[in-house]
Design a protein around this motif. Structure first.
Motif, short mmCIF file in Angstrom:
data_model
loop_
_atom_site.label_atom_id
_atom_site.label_comp_id
_atom_site.label_asym_id
_atom_site.label_seq_id
_atom_site.Cartn_x
_atom_site.Cartn_y
_atom_site.Cartn_z
N THR A 1 0.83 -1.21 0.00
CA THR A 1 0.00 0.00 0.00
C THR A 1 0.86 1.26 0.00
OG1 THR A 1 -1.79 -1.13 1.14
CG2 THR A 1 -1.78 1.27 1.27
N ASN B 1 2.83 1.61 -3.35
CA ASN B 1 1.96 2.03 -4.45
C ASN B 1 1.62 3.51 -4.38
OD1 ASN B 1 1.89 -0.51 -5.60
ND2 ASN B 1 -0.04 -1.07 -4.67
N GLN B 2 1.60 4.09 -3.20
CA GLN B 2 1.27 5.51 -3.04
C GLN B 2 2.50 6.41 -3.01
OE1 GLN B 2 -1.39 6.21 0.26
NE2 GLN B 2 -2.49 4.32 -0.12
N GLU C 1 3.04 9.44 -5.42
CA GLU C 1 2.11 10.55 -5.39
C GLU C 1 2.18 11.37 -4.10
OE1 GLU C 1 0.82 7.35 -6.25
OE2 GLU C 1 1.12 7.81 -8.37
#
Length: 112
Positions: free
Chosen positions: A67, A70-71, A74
């Motif tokens: 998690t 994946n972030q 950004e």
């Protein structure tokens, strides 16, 4: 197309996409497009072995790490570090962690 620049960088991704050229296995590995090379005759066995290796850790830690990773593109670094701290707290409080510590202590006691 959206993942290629993350793997190889924007300039290299543009070159590959605009040229449309074939990328052979050794170059794919060098570029980071492929993670491993193997033979066609052992593909399934190799993939299963790698999946077992990747899944050998704590499921909680793996899911939370995925998690955050994946972030991570950004978010600002401060937010990613904060998420990492929260994940450590969750993992330390998990049943998996408790069982791993107990197994470690039992093994250490047996060696003495």
């Amino acid at each position: 197309m959206c993942f290629l620049p993350r793997r190889v960088g924007l300039v290299r991704a543009k070159e590959l996409i605009f040229s449309g050229r074939t990328v052979r296995a050794p170059e794919a590995l060098e570029l980071g497009i492929a993670d491993r090379l193997g033979g066609a005759d052992t593909l399934v066995a190799d993939a299963l072995a790698w999946a077992r290796e990747l899944g050998a850790g704590s499921r909680t830690a793996l899911a939370l790490s995925k998690t955050i990773l994946n972030q991570s593109f950004e978010l600002h670094a401060e937010r990613v570090f904060g998420m990492g701290s929260q994940v450590q707290i969750i993992c330390y409080a998990s049943d998996e962690h408790r069982a791993a510590v107990e197994a470690f202590l039992a093994k250490a006691a047996g060696k003495q």
